[in-house]
Design a protein around this motif. Structure first.
Motif, short mmCIF file in Angstrom:
data_model
loop_
_atom_site.label_atom_id
_atom_site.label_comp_id
_atom_site.label_asym_id
_atom_site.label_seq_id
_atom_site.Cartn_x
_atom_site.Cartn_y
_atom_site.Cartn_z
N PHE A 70 30.56 31.63 26.99
CA PHE A 70 31.79 32.13 26.49
C PHE A 70 32.32 33.25 27.26
N LEU A 71 31.24 34.62 27.16
CA LEU A 71 31.67 35.56 27.69
C LEU A 71 32.01 35.66 29.25
N GLU A 72 30.85 34.97 29.98
CA GLU A 72 31.08 34.65 31.46
C GLU A 72 32.29 34.16 31.79
N VAL A 73 32.84 32.89 30.99
CA VAL A 73 34.07 32.56 31.36
C VAL A 73 35.19 33.43 31.24
N MET A 74 35.14 34.11 29.96
CA MET A 74 36.11 35.08 29.56
C MET A 74 36.29 36.35 30.69
N CYS A 76 35.18 36.03 33.81
CA CYS A 76 35.78 35.44 35.08
C CYS A 76 37.33 35.02 35.31
N THR A 77 37.89 34.87 33.88
CA THR A 77 39.10 34.49 33.79
C THR A 77 40.14 35.74 33.47
N LYS A 78 39.58 36.85 33.25
CA LYS A 78 40.44 37.97 33.15
C LYS A 78 40.35 39.05 34.18
N LEU A 79 39.73 38.45 35.25
CA LEU A 79 39.57 39.46 36.47
C LEU A 79 40.16 38.95 37.70
N PRO A 80 41.48 38.36 37.55
CA PRO A 80 42.30 37.83 38.82
C PRO A 80 42.57 39.02 39.70
N LYS A 81 42.68 40.19 39.24
CA LYS A 81 43.28 41.34 39.93
C LYS A 81 42.25 41.46 41.40
N GLU A 82 40.77 41.32 41.07
CA GLU A 82 39.91 41.56 41.97
C GLU A 82 39.59 40.44 42.95
N GLN A 90 35.40 32.07 43.30
CA GLN A 90 36.53 32.47 43.76
C GLN A 90 37.83 32.21 42.65
N MET A 91 38.48 33.26 42.48
CA MET A 91 39.54 33.07 41.38
C MET A 91 40.87 32.92 42.11
N PRO A 92 41.69 31.77 41.77
CA PRO A 92 42.96 31.83 42.35
C PRO A 92 43.84 32.92 42.38
N THR A 93 44.48 33.03 43.49
CA THR A 93 45.53 34.38 43.50
C THR A 93 46.91 34.04 43.04
N HIS A 94 47.22 32.82 43.12
CA HIS A 94 48.46 32.45 42.72
C HIS A 94 49.02 32.97 41.24
N HIS A 95 50.08 33.59 41.37
CA HIS A 95 50.73 34.16 40.08
C HIS A 95 52.17 33.12 39.70
N PRO A 96 52.24 32.93 38.43
CA PRO A 96 53.15 31.91 38.31
C PRO A 96 54.64 32.75 38.33
N ASN A 97 54.52 33.79 38.56
CA ASN A 97 56.02 34.54 38.48
C ASN A 97 56.54 34.70 39.77
#
Length: 98
Positions: A70-74, A76-82, A90-97
Protein backbone atom coordinates in the motif's frame (compact mmCIF):
# COMPACT_ATOMS: atom_id res chain seq x y z
CA UNK A 1 27.30 -3.02 6.43
CA UNK A 2 26.76 -2.09 2.79
CA UNK A 3 24.12 0.45 3.78
CA UNK A 4 26.55 2.17 6.17
CA UNK A 5 29.23 2.32 3.47
CA UNK A 6 26.64 3.64 0.99
CA UNK A 7 25.72 6.39 3.47
CA UNK A 8 29.26 7.73 3.45
CA UNK A 9 29.76 7.29 -0.30
CA UNK A 10 26.41 8.57 -1.58
CA UNK A 11 26.58 11.06 -4.47
CA UNK A 12 25.34 14.65 -4.35
CA UNK A 13 21.68 15.32 -5.10
CA UNK A 14 22.63 17.00 -8.39
CA UNK A 15 24.71 14.06 -9.62
CA UNK A 16 23.46 11.87 -12.48
CA UNK A 17 24.59 8.79 -10.54
CA UNK A 18 22.15 9.65 -7.75
CA UNK A 19 19.21 7.84 -9.44
CA UNK A 20 21.21 4.62 -9.68
CA UNK A 21 22.35 5.01 -6.08
CA UNK A 22 18.75 5.48 -4.93
CA UNK A 23 17.72 2.33 -6.81
CA UNK A 24 20.56 0.37 -5.20
CA UNK A 25 19.74 1.71 -1.75
CA UNK A 26 16.01 0.96 -1.92
CA UNK A 27 16.29 -2.47 -3.52
CA UNK A 28 19.05 -3.61 -1.18
CA UNK A 29 16.87 -2.62 1.77
CA UNK A 30 13.91 -4.56 0.35
CA UNK A 31 16.08 -7.63 -0.26
CA UNK A 32 17.46 -7.48 3.30
CA UNK A 33 13.95 -7.35 4.76
CA UNK A 34 12.93 -10.33 2.59
CA UNK A 35 15.97 -12.35 3.67
CA UNK A 36 15.34 -11.49 7.31
CA UNK A 37 11.78 -12.80 7.03
CA UNK A 38 13.05 -16.06 5.50
CA UNK A 39 15.64 -16.35 8.27
CA UNK A 40 12.91 -16.06 10.89
CA UNK A 41 10.77 -18.70 9.15
CA UNK A 42 13.73 -21.09 9.03
CA UNK A 43 14.44 -20.43 12.71
CA UNK A 44 10.86 -21.20 13.66
CA UNK A 45 10.94 -24.40 11.59
CA UNK A 46 14.23 -25.56 13.11
CA UNK A 47 13.13 -24.88 16.68
CA UNK A 48 10.11 -27.23 16.44
CA UNK A 49 7.82 -24.77 18.20
CA UNK A 50 4.08 -25.18 18.36
CA UNK A 51 1.76 -23.99 15.59
CA UNK A 52 0.83 -20.74 17.37
CA UNK A 53 4.24 -19.19 16.60
CA UNK A 54 3.82 -19.99 12.93
CA UNK A 55 0.32 -18.49 12.84
CA UNK A 56 1.37 -15.35 14.69
CA UNK A 57 4.42 -14.83 12.47
CA UNK A 58 2.32 -15.47 9.36
CA UNK A 59 -0.16 -12.83 10.48
CA UNK A 60 2.62 -10.31 11.18
CA UNK A 61 4.26 -10.93 7.80
CA UNK A 62 0.89 -10.63 6.05
CA UNK A 63 0.21 -7.25 7.66
CA UNK A 64 3.72 -6.07 6.74
CA UNK A 65 3.36 -7.17 3.11
CA UNK A 66 -0.05 -5.51 2.74
CA UNK A 67 1.07 -2.26 4.37
CA UNK A 68 4.34 -2.16 2.41
CA UNK A 69 2.52 -2.72 -0.86
CA UNK A 70 0.00 0.00 0.00
CA UNK A 71 2.75 2.47 0.93
CA UNK A 72 4.76 1.71 -2.22
CA UNK A 73 1.70 2.32 -4.39
CA UNK A 74 0.95 5.56 -2.53
CA UNK A 75 4.55 6.71 -2.92
CA UNK A 76 4.57 5.98 -6.66
CA UNK A 77 1.27 7.75 -7.28
CA UNK A 78 2.18 10.85 -5.24
CA UNK A 79 5.46 11.54 -7.05
CA UNK A 80 4.40 12.64 -10.55
CA UNK A 81 6.68 15.72 -10.31
CA UNK A 82 9.84 13.62 -10.54
CA UNK A 83 8.55 11.31 -13.29
CA UNK A 84 9.54 8.06 -11.59
CA UNK A 85 8.84 6.34 -8.34
CA UNK A 86 11.53 4.67 -6.26
CA UNK A 87 10.67 1.28 -7.72
CA UNK A 88 11.81 2.49 -11.14
CA UNK A 89 8.36 2.57 -12.75
CA UNK A 90 7.74 5.39 -15.18
CA UNK A 91 4.87 7.62 -14.16
CA UNK A 92 2.77 9.34 -16.81
CA UNK A 93 3.50 13.03 -17.22
CA UNK A 94 0.03 13.89 -18.57
CA UNK A 95 -1.76 16.53 -16.54
CA UNK A 96 -5.57 16.71 -16.86
CA UNK A 97 -5.59 20.53 -16.86
CA UNK A 98 -3.19 20.93 -19.80
Amino acid sequence: MLQVIAFFLHPNKDSQVRKCWNQYHHWLGRICIFLAAINIVLGIELSDTNISWKVIYGAIISVMIISTTFLEVMMCTKLPKEGTCNGGLQMPTHHPNS
